[in-house]
Design an enzyme around this catalytic site. Sequence first.
Site, short mmCIF file in Angstrom:
data_model
loop_
_atom_site.label_atom_id
_atom_site.label_comp_id
_atom_site.label_asym_id
_atom_site.label_seq_id
_atom_site.Cartn_x
_atom_site.Cartn_y
_atom_site.Cartn_z
N CYS A 3 -0.27 8.40 3.93
CA CYS A 3 0.97 9.10 3.60
C CYS A 3 1.19 10.37 4.43
O CYS A 3 2.23 11.02 4.30
CB CYS A 3 1.00 9.45 2.11
N GLU A 22 -0.97 -5.93 16.25
CA GLU A 22 -0.50 -5.65 17.61
C GLU A 22 0.83 -6.36 17.82
O GLU A 22 1.03 -7.47 17.31
CB GLU A 22 -1.51 -6.14 18.65
#
Length: 343
Positions: free
Chosen positions: A129, A103
């Site tokens: 990906c 975060e």
Amino acid sequence: MTRNSDIRHANASLISIANEIPSKVVPSSYFEDELSDTYKRLGLPKGLLERLAGIKERRAWPEGMHFENGVVAAAEKAIARAGIDKDQIGLIINASVTRDNLEPAVAVGIHDRLGLPRHALDFDITNACLGFVNAITVASSMIDAGAIKYALIVSGEDPSPWHRTALRILNNPETTRDDVLAQFASLTLGSGAAAAIIGPTDLHPDAHKIVGTVSRAGTEHRDLCIGGEADQGMNTDAAGLLKHGLQLVAEAWKEAQENGWDWSNMDSIVTHQVSNAHTNAIIEAVDLDRSKLPLTFPVWGNVASAALPMTLAEEAAGYSKGDRILCLGVGSGLNTALMEIIW
């Protein structure tokens, strides 16, 4: 009923795309020099990375350059090429696998550094990906819905922490051949960044229309490639990933044809860049024309979520209006996505 996700767009286009290629070159021989004692003890031949993966070298960010610097550089290029003001951007999505912390989202830092407007939504989409393609689909759907006018999609990768972990693991005197296989994929990774502007087709009739995306999930194979924290590294069952990833692509491709998608005569097929074995297997699995697949992995390595858009950006100048482009990716999880763009 189809088992693919089938999303078609009415008014979304790729306005611009750009990449940022790091200046530092890291040859595959560097890793093998670092692992020379392990290779000798296990009887492994030199040149294994290049021979098996087809990767001669990859790029790395120069000392002191953070991957977010590369993302910002690619984003500035894409915005300039699109000819829009930053105040017109209503959304930024970061698709990077790389992150320094859990975060906040990587997107918030890019939002701040680019000076994007407060009304621009900012969040991450992480899906190994496939993140960049997924992000384009989400942004295009929001444009179709009239929620936003322009979206900025970005991705930047820096696998150097995983490289260091792989070398530490593999230089352990108790390392086995199985350990080398598990860490092999980590050493194929490279650094780089990409950015794209997505906008409404009706305002940009000369832009590149995003026709839609077909995707398919095979999440029962989620344990085949696990990337943890930097000190844990990435463990990959390369053979299993290839086998089940190809099966997923072939199933998605076959069902897409049955549901009205015709990709038999594409002008270019931009795949996620992994290795020789992966490329050859994809070509065979769905009977692709090898000459239509641009390859960047031999000199960039596998740049994770940035690999496909970096390659598309590199090829863009050679495309002609009306060319049909298929973006095809497979991501750990497993998931696959096939996106058609008309140039």
